[in-house]
Design a protein around this motif. Structure first.
Motif, PDB file in Angstrom:
ATOM      1  N   CYS A   1       0.956  -1.189  -0.086  1.00 14.08           N
ATOM      2  CA  CYS A   1      -0.100  -0.145   0.017  1.00 14.08           C
ATOM      3  C   CYS A   1       0.893   1.135  -0.164  1.00 14.08           C
TER       4      CYS A   1
ATOM      5  N   TYR B   1       1.351   5.430  -0.377  1.00 14.73           N
ATOM      6  CA  TYR B   1       0.706   6.902  -0.097  1.00 14.73           C
ATOM      7  C   TYR B   1       0.684   7.270  -1.773  1.00 14.73           C
TER       8      TYR B   1
ATOM      9  N   VAL C   1      -6.753   6.493   4.132  1.00 13.16           N
ATOM     10  CA  VAL C   1      -5.805   5.521   4.631  1.00 13.16           C
ATOM     11  C   VAL C   1      -6.775   4.443   5.483  1.00 13.16           C
TER      12      VAL C   1
ATOM     13  N   VAL D   1      -6.831   0.712   4.377  1.00 20.56           N
ATOM     14  CA  VAL D   1      -6.098  -0.497   4.845  1.00 20.56           C
ATOM     15  C   VAL D   1      -7.274  -1.538   5.270  1.00 20.56           C
TER      16      VAL D   1
ATOM     17  N   PHE E   1       4.307  -0.527   3.572  1.00 25.08           N
ATOM     18  CA  PHE E   1       3.899   0.529   3.504  1.00 25.08           C
ATOM     19  C   PHE E   1       4.875   1.894   3.360  1.00 25.08           C
TER      20      PHE E   1
ATOM     21  N   THR F   1       6.556   7.432   6.776  1.00 26.16           N
ATOM     22  CA  THR F   1       6.485   6.517   7.744  1.00 26.16           C
ATOM     23  C   THR F   1       5.494   7.122   8.889  1.00 26.16           C
TER      24      THR F   1
ATOM     25  N   GLY G   1       2.003   5.793   8.159  1.00 32.78           N
ATOM     26  CA  GLY G   1       1.982   4.446   8.480  1.00 32.78           C
ATOM     27  C   GLY G   1       1.756   4.413  10.050  1.00 32.78           C
ATOM     28  N   GLU G   2       2.544   5.097  10.716  1.00 34.05           N
ATOM     29  CA  GLU G   2       2.351   4.952  12.135  1.00 34.05           C
ATOM     30  C   GLU G   2       0.966   5.313  12.574  1.00 34.05           C
TER      31      GLU G   2
ATOM     32  N   GLN H   1      -1.599   2.424  11.924  1.00 34.24           N
ATOM     33  CA  GLN H   1      -1.274   1.276  12.843  1.00 34.24           C
ATOM     34  C   GLN H   1      -2.388   1.021  13.758  1.00 34.24           C
TER      35      GLN H   1
ATOM     36  N   ILE I   1       1.519  -3.373   9.769  1.00 33.19           N
ATOM     37  CA  ILE I   1       2.016  -2.447   8.802  1.00 33.19           C
ATOM     38  C   ILE I   1       3.627  -2.162   8.923  1.00 33.19           C
TER      39      ILE I   1
ATOM     40  N   PRO J   1       6.975  -0.427   7.514  1.00 34.06           N
ATOM     41  CA  PRO J   1       7.252   0.539   6.725  1.00 34.06           C
ATOM     42  C   PRO J   1       8.367   0.064   5.739  1.00 34.06           C
TER      43      PRO J   1
END
Ligand code: 13P
Ligand code: SF4
Length: 305
Positions: free
Chosen positions: A110, A112, A132, A136, A146, A150, A153-154, A157, A164, A166
């Motif tokens: 996935c 961005y 997002v 997901v 992902f 980052t 992604g965080e 989660q 996930i 990174p």
């Protein structure tokens, strides 16, 4: 509104059967001549809906114009300044995604939407800050590679049981990285009655201190719906231009005056006029990259419904 130059652009738009799409970070004078303003997701959705225009002028950064082209390969997609690149998108190469896929062959990829065509071509699905969570949730696999951001992604989660991972590369937005916890502490003291809203491209510790973490389109909707009158806006400063124009009776404070995306500001009115006159610079995506990426774009749009 409507300087001579703006009038000229509006006339050219008609003559050339063109539409101007502009991101929420565009400067005031560009926002004023745009037919449509939005966040990355809203701009993608709008780009897909365009049927009756020959030319799309995209006032945003490269990856946005590329996505508009992939959704409209039969139209001319112009960008007023060809150097308007998103540095974050350039922090992830197709090779880095392929390496991650080799390491985790069962994971979904996935990315961005702020990524290059060569990286998008390796993705199963794309996402934006605005969708997002939905994207997901739509993924079947339990593990998701992902990138490049980052922080995004965080952010997602805690909203999923999936893991996930990174993609190495430390992708980030230099504008949203400018926000620090001291900025939030200062804003709380100065504006105790304001909602503090932050973009998910910001660092996790800053996100955790804010009242809301939203995309730029999400920020606009929040302000419209909120009973509050004051808002601290933790994103690029020109979102406040749009907020002031559409919701003028509320008060906005930038979390940081210096949160400026330099490449977003490259599109002056002069360049916008010239690009309509010359029908250049034009954005295209090589056929093989577009063919490989379009499924990931379409899957994202489907998951956002
Ligand atoms: P959104 O407008 O989608 O929230 O994204 C912000 C951004 O930084 C785009 O590059
Ligand atoms: Fe890229 Fe950040 Fe600028 Fe958005 S604000 S275009 S993520 S550098």
């Amino acid at each position: 509104m409507n300087s001579e130059l703006q009038k000229e652009i509006i006339q050219l738009k008609e003559d050339k059967n063109a539409i101007i799409l502009a991101h929420n970070y565009q400067p005031k004078e560009v926002q004023e001549v745009a037919d449509f303003l939005g966040d990355s997701l809203e701009l993608c959705i709008k780009a897909k809906e365009i049927e009756d225009k020959d030319i799309i002028v995209f006032c945003g950064v490269d990856f946005m114009a590329e996505t508009a082209y992939m959704l409209n390969p039969d139209k001319k997609v112009l960008i007023p300044d060809i150097d308007a690149e998103c540095p974050m998108a350039h922090m992830l190469t197709g090779e880095q995604v392929r390496e991650a896929k080799e390491k985790y062959p069962d994971a979904a990829v996935c990315l961005y939407v702020n990524s290059l065509g060569e990286a998008k071509a390796e993705a199963d699905i794309l996402c934006t800050s605005g969708n997002v969570k939905k994207v997901v949730a739509s993924i079947e696999q339990d593990t998701i590679l992902f990138g490049p951001d980052t922080n995004l992604g965080e952010f997602v989660q805690p909203f999923t049981d999936k893991k996930i991972i990174p993609i190495p590369g430390d992708g980030h937005c230099y504008v949203h990285k400018l926000f620090h916890k001291e900025d939030i502490e200062d804003a709380r003291k100065k504006y105790p009655n304001a909602d503090i809203i932050i973009h998910p491209e910001s660092n996790k510790e800053v996100q955790e201190m804010a009242d809301y973490v939203l995309s730029t389109g999400g920020m606009l909707s929040h302000v419209k719906e909120s009973d509050k009158d004051e808002f601290v806006i933790g994103t690029e400063v020109d979102l406040i231009t749009r907020l002031k124009s559409e919701i003028p009776d509320k008060t906005y404070y930038p979390l940081l005056e210096g949160a400026i995306c330099k490449t977003m500001k490259l599109h002056s009115l002069e360049k916008l006029r010239d690009c309509l006159v010359n029908e250049s610079p034009e954005i295209t995506v090589p056929d093989d990259i577009a063919e490989k990426s379009i499924n990931a774009v379409e899957r994202m749009l489907e998951a956002s419904k």
